[in-house]
Design a protein around this motif. Structure first.
Motif, mmCIF file in Angstrom:
data_model
loop_
_atom_site.group_PDB
_atom_site.id
_atom_site.type_symbol
_atom_site.label_atom_id
_atom_site.label_comp_id
_atom_site.label_asym_id
_atom_site.label_seq_id
_atom_site.Cartn_x
_atom_site.Cartn_y
_atom_site.Cartn_z
ATOM 1 N N SER A 291 27.709 15.707 -12.710
ATOM 2 C CA SER A 291 27.076 15.837 -11.388
ATOM 3 C C SER A 291 27.765 14.851 -10.446
ATOM 4 O O SER A 291 28.752 14.214 -10.814
ATOM 5 C CB SER A 291 25.575 15.554 -11.481
ATOM 6 O OG SER A 291 25.355 14.186 -11.767
ATOM 7 N N ALA A 292 27.236 14.696 -9.235
ATOM 8 C CA ALA A 292 27.911 13.858 -8.239
ATOM 9 C C ALA A 292 28.024 12.402 -8.692
ATOM 10 O O ALA A 292 28.986 11.717 -8.368
ATOM 11 C CB ALA A 292 27.163 13.941 -6.907
ATOM 12 N N ARG A 293 27.028 11.908 -9.443
ATOM 13 C CA ARG A 293 27.045 10.484 -9.808
ATOM 14 C C ARG A 293 27.130 10.219 -11.309
ATOM 15 O O ARG A 293 27.355 9.092 -11.718
ATOM 16 C CB ARG A 293 25.781 9.795 -9.278
ATOM 17 C CG ARG A 293 25.722 9.718 -7.774
ATOM 18 C CD ARG A 293 24.718 8.710 -7.301
ATOM 19 N NE ARG A 293 24.748 8.605 -5.852
ATOM 20 C CZ ARG A 293 24.126 9.436 -5.030
ATOM 21 N NH1 ARG A 293 23.428 10.433 -5.526
ATOM 22 N NH2 ARG A 293 24.197 9.291 -3.723
ATOM 23 N N GLU A 294 26.890 11.253 -12.119
ATOM 24 C CA GLU A 294 26.781 11.020 -13.557
ATOM 25 C C GLU A 294 27.573 12.050 -14.347
ATOM 26 O O GLU A 294 27.856 13.141 -13.868
ATOM 27 C CB GLU A 294 25.301 11.080 -13.983
ATOM 28 C CG GLU A 294 24.491 9.931 -13.423
ATOM 29 C CD GLU A 294 23.012 10.264 -13.257
ATOM 30 O OE1 GLU A 294 22.227 9.328 -13.135
ATOM 31 O OE2 GLU A 294 22.658 11.465 -13.235
ATOM 32 N N ALA A 295 27.902 11.656 -15.574
ATOM 33 C CA ALA A 295 28.519 12.580 -16.528
ATOM 34 C C ALA A 295 27.681 12.581 -17.792
ATOM 35 O O ALA A 295 27.265 11.518 -18.260
ATOM 36 C CB ALA A 295 29.954 12.155 -16.834
ATOM 37 N N ALA A 296 27.414 13.761 -18.334
ATOM 38 C CA ALA A 296 26.664 13.875 -19.583
ATOM 39 C C ALA A 296 27.537 14.624 -20.584
ATOM 40 O O ALA A 296 28.148 15.631 -20.243
ATOM 41 C CB ALA A 296 25.355 14.628 -19.356
ATOM 42 N N PHE A 297 27.611 14.123 -21.811
ATOM 43 C CA PHE A 297 28.400 14.815 -22.826
ATOM 44 C C PHE A 297 27.805 14.565 -24.203
ATOM 45 O O PHE A 297 27.186 13.535 -24.473
ATOM 46 C CB PHE A 297 29.880 14.385 -22.786
ATOM 47 C CG PHE A 297 30.103 12.902 -22.718
ATOM 48 C CD1 PHE A 297 30.201 12.140 -23.871
ATOM 49 C CD2 PHE A 297 30.229 12.265 -21.483
ATOM 50 C CE1 PHE A 297 30.418 10.774 -23.798
ATOM 51 C CE2 PHE A 297 30.440 10.895 -21.405
ATOM 52 C CZ PHE A 297 30.530 10.140 -22.572
ATOM 53 N N GLY A 298 27.987 15.550 -25.071
ATOM 54 C CA GLY A 298 27.526 15.428 -26.456
ATOM 55 C C GLY A 298 28.622 14.836 -27.313
ATOM 56 O O GLY A 298 29.802 15.145 -27.128
ATOM 57 N N VAL A 299 28.250 13.974 -28.256
ATOM 58 C CA VAL A 299 29.230 13.412 -29.194
ATOM 59 C C VAL A 299 28.789 13.698 -30.632
ATOM 60 O O VAL A 299 27.602 13.649 -30.942
ATOM 61 C CB VAL A 299 29.437 11.886 -29.002
ATOM 62 C CG1 VAL A 299 30.194 11.589 -27.731
ATOM 63 C CG2 VAL A 299 28.117 11.141 -29.014
ATOM 64 N N ARG A 300 29.780 14.019 -31.464
ATOM 65 C CA ARG A 300 29.522 14.234 -32.885
ATOM 66 C C ARG A 300 29.803 12.937 -33.618
ATOM 67 O O ARG A 300 30.913 12.409 -33.553
ATOM 68 C CB ARG A 300 30.433 15.339 -33.410
ATOM 69 C CG ARG A 300 30.195 15.665 -34.883
ATOM 70 C CD ARG A 300 31.287 16.555 -35.433
ATOM 71 N NE ARG A 300 31.404 17.775 -34.651
ATOM 72 C CZ ARG A 300 32.562 18.367 -34.392
ATOM 73 N NH1 ARG A 300 33.699 17.831 -34.807
ATOM 74 N NH2 ARG A 300 32.601 19.483 -33.685
ATOM 75 N N THR A 301 28.796 12.397 -34.278
ATOM 76 C CA THR A 301 28.962 11.124 -34.987
ATOM 77 C C THR A 301 29.291 11.396 -36.448
ATOM 78 O O THR A 301 29.399 12.537 -36.873
ATOM 79 C CB THR A 301 27.689 10.279 -34.873
ATOM 80 O OG1 THR A 301 26.585 11.076 -35.303
ATOM 81 C CG2 THR A 301 27.428 9.868 -33.438
ATOM 82 N N PHE A 302 29.463 10.326 -37.222
ATOM 83 C CA PHE A 302 29.811 10.489 -38.633
ATOM 84 C C PHE A 302 28.657 11.163 -39.360
ATOM 85 O O PHE A 302 27.530 10.687 -39.333
ATOM 86 C CB PHE A 302 30.107 9.128 -39.261
ATOM 87 C CG PHE A 302 31.298 8.462 -38.657
ATOM 88 C CD1 PHE A 302 32.579 8.943 -38.920
ATOM 89 C CD2 PHE A 302 31.154 7.379 -37.814
ATOM 90 C CE1 PHE A 302 33.679 8.330 -38.350
ATOM 91 C CE2 PHE A 302 32.253 6.772 -37.241
ATOM 92 C CZ PHE A 302 33.527 7.250 -37.515
ATOM 93 N N GLY A 303 28.951 12.263 -40.029
ATOM 94 C CA GLY A 303 27.895 13.051 -40.649
ATOM 95 C C GLY A 303 27.132 12.309 -41.735
ATOM 96 O O GLY A 303 25.957 12.564 -41.957
#
Length: 498
Positions: A291-303
């Motif tokens: 968005s204009a001020r933020e970024a959102a993202f998913g991360v895959r961690t160690f299973g």
């Protein structure tokens, strides 16, 4: 009139000038104004002043691009707007309206779909790029001229990605070519350029003319200069292959791009070309929205580390700080929608088949919907509903507060695109397989391959505005029987009872 004669308004034991009394009344809502109108004749005139109701209309988000002189009675205008909104909500909930298939030529497989404000762009394996304007129910689908001249030998390359905003359409092809069209002038590309390899990601600014492309270890940003000539404004070298690319909306000056390359998220600015927003070795990014001020993202961690499951991270783009870590899911987050969500809200889809809504001020999810059998592939929400699409081809509409499914529609291929506004919905089922096995798709009998092609649906819920042609033929048929079978089509009401 009586209003013109009022100079002094009785306010308890004092008399106030009309303008001053109006200033006091502007702090009241609809209910209070209604009560004040019952006090006296003078107060009634004051409480029904057009300025007050015009302001209320604007505050509630109706008729924003109008001036006070456009309507003679703003109280009635507000009432009509609210009634229309209630009707639309009822139509959405009960699936009342019309549905159309945006179908193109037989024997071509759908590659990518995008839409902006009801205008849909689609790219096909034939190299063709098509536009539909669902706002006018114009389904003639003009074709945008290809980048190759008709005299070129051999088949045209497939379309890899398409994007559209309010003024531009962009298509990227398998051979690394990018074509840019203006929606205002003609069907010839206004700009085209070439990468050496095929593209991994394409980004288009939500407004204006900025295109970002990622190929190999390079991200290029193209935009026109002051005289309208397109040029490469930035080139960034990146250490890893880019998976996701997004331009930050509402940026003044030079464009800012967010790129996710495996386990690194870059904030690409001209003055700070290699800025890393987030990087944890071995934890790849699975989805991204900005968005204009933020970024959102998913991360895959160690299973194998159960104490640190997969999460969605929220970063502030101005300070580059991590504001929030949300969710704790065993599955990968496959889609996230921050830009179209209500303020302080975020909606995500996951491989664990759940749609989750997060409040950005808290870390746990507000609601979790068990939505799809094979994982969620597309999602969008507004203040009361959620629309989600799944890998199994199901589109579901949910009541967000109740956490209940309102209705669903199914098609054969995974749902790769979902977009809606107050009165319309666009969904696209795009096949994973671009070259179907079996008999050649170019054979004469093209109907046999319709199941491989993918499909785009446009739904319209403000049914009173629909032309006759937009209703499915089956629902226009003149049944001779007293009752008719509706073929399980909830939209476009057929003659169940005549």
């Amino acid at each position: 009139s009586f209003q013109n004669e009022i100079n002094e308004v009785p306010f308890f034991d004092i008399q106030l000038p009309y303008e001053l009394a109006l200033k006091i009344f502007q702090y009241l809502g609809k209910t209070e104004l209604g009560r004040c109108a019952q006090v006296s004749r003078t107060w009634k005139v004051l409480a029904e002043d057009e300025v007050l109701w015009y302001r209320l209309c604007q505050q509630e988000g109706y008729l924003l691009d109008t001036s006070i002189s456009d309507y003679s009675c703003w109280k009635l205008a507000l009432k009509n707007c609210r009634a229309r909104e209630r009707t639309l909500k009822t139509n959405w909930k009960n699936r009342i309206g019309a549905v159309s298939q945006l179908r193109y030529e037989l024997g071509r497989v759908l590659c990518d779909v995008h839409s902006c404000d009801g205008v849909v762009i689609a790219g096909y394996t034939s190299g063709d790029v098509r536009l539909w304007d669902t706002r006018t129910w114009d389904y003639s689908a003009p074709i945008l001229e290809p980048m190759h001249s008709p005299g070129d030998a051999g088949p045209q390359p497939h379309v890899s990605f398409v994007k559209i905003n309010s003024s531009l359409a962009v298509a990227a092809y398998e051979d690394g070519t990018i074509s840019v069209w203006s929606l205002m002038v003609g069907r010839e590309p206004i700009h085209r350029y070439q990468h050496n390899q095929r593209l991994q990601a394409l980004g288009l600014g939500s407004e204006g003319a900025v295109v970002a492309t990622a190929s190999g270890f390079e991200v290029r940003v193209e935009s026109p200069n002051d005289r309208g000539f397109w040029q490469t404004t930035e080139t960034f070298e990146i250490q890893k292959l880019v998976n996701f690319l997004s331009l930050v909306p509402d940026v003044t000056g030079r464009p800012v791009t967010v790129a996710a390359a495996e386990d690194i998220v870059y904030l690409l600015k001209a003055e700070d070309p290699g800025k890393i927003l987030h990087s944890v070795y071995g934890q790849p990014v699975t989805c991204l929205d900005v968005s204009a001020r933020e970024a959102a993202f998913g991360v895959r961690t160690f299973g194998w580390l159960l104490n640190e499951p997969n999460q969605v991270l929220l970063y502030n783009l101005e300070t580059s700080q991590c504001l929030r870590k949300m969710g704790n899911s065993m599955g990968d987050f496959t889609c996230v929608n921050l830009r179209n969500s209500p303020p302080n809200m975020l909606v995500t889809g996951n491989k664990d088949r759940r749609v989750r809504v997060f409040d950005l001020r808290r870390s746990e999810s507000l609601c979790s919907l068990y939505a799809h059998q094979l994982g969620v592939s597309a999602v969008q929400m507004d203040d009361w509903k959620i629309v989600s699409g799944g890998e199994e081809g199901l589109v579901c509409v949910w009541d967000q507060r109740m956490g209940t499914k309102l209705w669903e529609m199914h098609a054969r291929h995974p749902v790769r695109h979902v977009w809606f506004n107050s009165h319309s919905l666009i969904t696209a089922n795009v096949p994973n397989e671009r070259n179907p096995q079996g008999p050649s798709i170019m054979d004469d009998d093209l109907t046999a391959h319709r199941k491989h092609q993918g499909i785009i649906y446009a739904y319209e819920f403000s049914a009173e505005q629909l032309p006759v042609e937009s209703v499915l033929p089956i629902c226009r048929s003149s049944y001779d029987e007293v009752t008719g079978y509706n073929y399980n089509i909830g939209l476009a009401v057929p003659y169940d009872n005549i």
